[in-house]
Write a protein that holds these residues in place. Structure first.
Motif, mmCIF file in Angstrom:
data_model
loop_
_atom_site.group_PDB
_atom_site.id
_atom_site.type_symbol
_atom_site.label_atom_id
_atom_site.label_comp_id
_atom_site.label_asym_id
_atom_site.label_seq_id
_atom_site.Cartn_x
_atom_site.Cartn_y
_atom_site.Cartn_z
ATOM 1 N N ILE A 99 -6.518 7.009 7.721
ATOM 2 C CA ILE A 99 -7.443 6.450 7.379
ATOM 3 C C ILE A 99 -7.140 4.939 7.064
ATOM 4 C CG2 ILE A 99 -9.111 7.825 5.844
ATOM 5 C CD1 ILE A 99 -8.073 6.304 3.403
ATOM 6 N N ALA A 100 -7.669 4.115 7.069
ATOM 7 C CA ALA A 100 -7.191 2.897 7.663
ATOM 8 C C ALA A 100 -6.719 2.219 5.815
ATOM 9 C CB ALA A 100 -7.687 1.776 8.434
ATOM 10 N N SER A 150 -7.153 0.078 4.281
ATOM 11 C CA SER A 150 -8.505 -1.324 3.941
ATOM 12 C C SER A 150 -7.788 -2.565 2.837
ATOM 13 C CB SER A 150 -9.942 -0.297 3.881
ATOM 14 O OG SER A 150 -10.123 0.209 2.361
ATOM 15 N N ALA A 180 0.824 -1.667 -0.177
ATOM 16 C CA ALA A 180 0.027 0.175 0.250
ATOM 17 C C ALA A 180 1.052 0.993 -0.172
ATOM 18 C CB ALA A 180 -0.662 -0.101 1.495
ATOM 19 N N THR A 181 0.663 2.435 -0.661
ATOM 20 C CA THR A 181 0.954 3.223 -0.912
ATOM 21 C C THR A 181 -0.236 4.335 -0.605
ATOM 22 O OG1 THR A 181 0.575 4.549 -2.841
ATOM 23 C CG2 THR A 181 3.245 2.716 -2.053
ATOM 24 N N GLY A 230 -2.545 2.712 -5.159
ATOM 25 C CA GLY A 230 -2.447 4.194 -4.836
ATOM 26 C C GLY A 230 -0.968 4.546 -5.908
ATOM 27 N N GLY A 231 -1.389 5.918 -5.585
ATOM 28 C CA GLY A 231 -0.176 5.873 -6.138
ATOM 29 C C GLY A 231 -0.077 6.751 -7.244
HETATM 30 P P1 AMP Z 1 -4.150 7.819 -4.490
HETATM 31 O O1 AMP Z 1 -4.590 6.867 -6.473
HETATM 32 O O2 AMP Z 1 -3.287 7.220 -4.350
HETATM 33 O O3 AMP Z 1 -4.372 9.132 -4.668
HETATM 34 O O4 AMP Z 1 -5.525 7.363 -3.455
HETATM 35 C C1 AMP Z 1 -6.433 7.441 -4.191
HETATM 36 C C2 AMP Z 1 -7.618 7.305 -3.326
HETATM 37 O O5 AMP Z 1 -8.120 6.018 -2.556
HETATM 38 C C3 AMP Z 1 -7.502 8.176 -2.276
HETATM 39 O O6 AMP Z 1 -8.471 8.909 -1.803
HETATM 40 C C4 AMP Z 1 -6.661 7.807 -1.207
HETATM 41 O O7 AMP Z 1 -6.694 7.605 0.300
HETATM 42 C C5 AMP Z 1 -7.222 6.340 -1.290
HETATM 43 N N1 AMP Z 1 -6.340 5.131 -0.959
HETATM 44 C C6 AMP Z 1 -4.935 4.549 -1.782
HETATM 45 N N2 AMP Z 1 -5.422 3.791 -1.034
HETATM 46 C C7 AMP Z 1 -5.515 3.306 0.068
HETATM 47 C C8 AMP Z 1 -5.870 1.950 0.850
HETATM 48 N N3 AMP Z 1 -4.482 0.838 0.683
HETATM 49 N N4 AMP Z 1 -6.831 2.104 1.242
HETATM 50 C C9 AMP Z 1 -8.218 2.851 1.807
HETATM 51 N N5 AMP Z 1 -7.872 4.199 0.725
HETATM 52 C C10 AMP Z 1 -6.817 4.103 -0.049
#
Ligand code: AMP
Ligand code: MG
Length: 422
Positions: free
Chosen positions: A210-211, A213, A193-194, A259-260
């Protein structure tokens, strides 16, 4: 900073591809893992990687299908008759002598027939008279006798490479006396997870974080298909740290990050993977939820950079990662079953991206109907919890009227199909 502003390395990116193209591209680039020999008890759900041919007789000898008396059928022709009771034959005991004319042997289900006996009279049709037995009904030749090899004989082909080791096959291998079996390796899959905003569930406080998930949903999804998750925790949005975790992750058979992967200031996944010598095969699929999705091959390993929103993560896992991993583990039926259901409300969307709509299924007048399971935002996990499946609305479709049929990919149960169905 945004893509194309010249401040980031130039990427070999493709523009958005369709769901079907992405599936073809991704699944076409994964190959089955190696073969290993495991104990039968550990083989459950795995894919057989050898020909299994019986070397024994099952059952090993003619035996009784009933609790009762082994007899010579001819001796009972004039029933009712009384016969002397000789041996007592519980299951597992071999008779020590031939059954004499006019004699019966007490026999239990599964016990080998004594030589000379050719029928079994069930206990309900008899009556004990001291050391003798009264047979009420004439027995026909072979009655209640199970024949040696009637299930399996030496040389019978049982199963071959590609067969899934479900309960009956595991039982059969045991019956053949097999303690070890050659199977395709389970995929060891790194899960990373990132995101600076993420914490482990036990660290959830009212501090704006946030957790993660996704970490738990993905590890669960991997276990569900018999893959082995290797959880690498949460990386902050720091390229050096993400890179270090990916380096560790590449010891696994496949890697999933979440993510990211979009175009935000702190989205480093693609850059880091390219820095590791990765070959970007795909980014952005024309679907909702889940558009940004990086599929990169790094050091010969498939790396799936899934989007962070929990529903996007799960839906992209379902469409691309799950079938890929099943294929790597030797399965041929890698797709979820698809049913046709009637939509219970109008549905409108712009052309361009295919939608995967979380739906609950219910039967009305014997027909399946699909009801949209709540809000469809890519962050709304509860809709997924309550959904039975994902209704597929093709990219070019803009309107569906209530009552129209839609294909629904069922999320529960096991993979059944060798075709995607959507
Ligand atoms: P990102 O693509 O990194 O901008 O993430 C998009 C959305 O997904 C953001 O609202 C993040 O907080 C949420 N998010 C990213 N990784 C996780 C994760 N491992 N668990 C829950 N939500 C996540
Ligand atoms: Mg992020």
């Amino acid at each position: 900073m945004r893509e194309g502003q010249g401040q980031r390395p130039v990427e070999a990116e493709r523009t958005s591809v369709s769901v079907a193209e992405a599936r073809e591209l991704i699944l076409g680039s994964v190959a089955p893992l190696g073969i290993e020999t495991v104990g039968l008890a550990e083989a459950t759900g795995r894919v057989l990687a050898e020909e299994v041919v019986a070397g024994v007789w099952i059952p090993p000898s003619d035996n009784s299908a009933m609790d009762g008396y082994a007899v010579r059928a001819a001796d009972t022709e004039r029933a009712p008759v009384t016969l002397a009771v000789g041996e007592d034959l519980p299951a597992g005991k071999r008779s020590q002598r031939k059954l004499l004319p006019g004699e019966a042997a007490r026999i239990m289900t599964g016990a080998a027939m004594p030589e000379g006996a050719d029928a079994v009279v069930m206990v309900e049709d008899t009556e004990t008279e001291g050391s003798r037995v009264r047979i009420h009904k004439a027995a026909s030749l072979g009655q209640h006798v199970r024949r040696a090899g009637e299930d399996v004989r030496p040389g019978t082909r049982i199963a071959g490479p590609g067969a899934v080791l479900r309960a009956p096959l595991c039982g059969m291998l045991a019956a053949l006396g097999r303690a070890l079996v050659a199977v395709r390796a389970r995929a060891r899959v790194a899960v990373l997870a990132t995101g600076d905003e993420l914490v482990e569930p036990d660290r959830l406080r009212d501090d704006g974080r946030i957790a993660s998930s996704n970490s738990y949903a993905l590890c669960a999804a991997l276990r569900e298909i018999g893959a082995e998750p290797v959880y690498l925790g949460i990386a902050p949005d720091e390229p050096a740290e993400i890179e270090a975790r990916f380096r560790a992750a590449l010891a696994c058979d496949a890697v999933i990050s979440t993510g990211g992967v979009s175009v935000g200031d702190r989205d480093w996944i693609k850059q880091v993977l390219l820095g590791l010598g990765g070959e970007m095969r795909l980014w952005r699929v024309a679907m909702r939820p889940g558009a940004p999705l990086a599929f990169v091959r790094v050091a010969g390993k498939p790396v799936f950079g899934l989007p962070g929103n929990p529903v996007s993560t799960y839906v992209t896992f379902e469409q691309f990662v799950r079938p890929s991993l099943l294929r790597m583990m030797g399965h041929t039926n890698v797709y979820r079953p698809v049913v046709s259901a009637r939509l219970d409300a109008d549905y409108a969307k712009p052309a361009g991206r295919a939608h995967f709509v979380r739906v609950a299924l219910e039967s009305r007048a014997g027909e399946p109907w699909a009801r949209v399971a709540g809000e469809q935002g890519s962050n709304i996990l509860l809709g997924l919890v309550r959904a039975d499946g994902l209704a597929f609305v093709p990219a070019e479709t803009t309107r569906l009227a209530r009552g129209e049929r839609v294909p629904v990919q069922l999320l529960g149960g096991e993979s059944l199909s060798s075709e995607p169905g959507i």
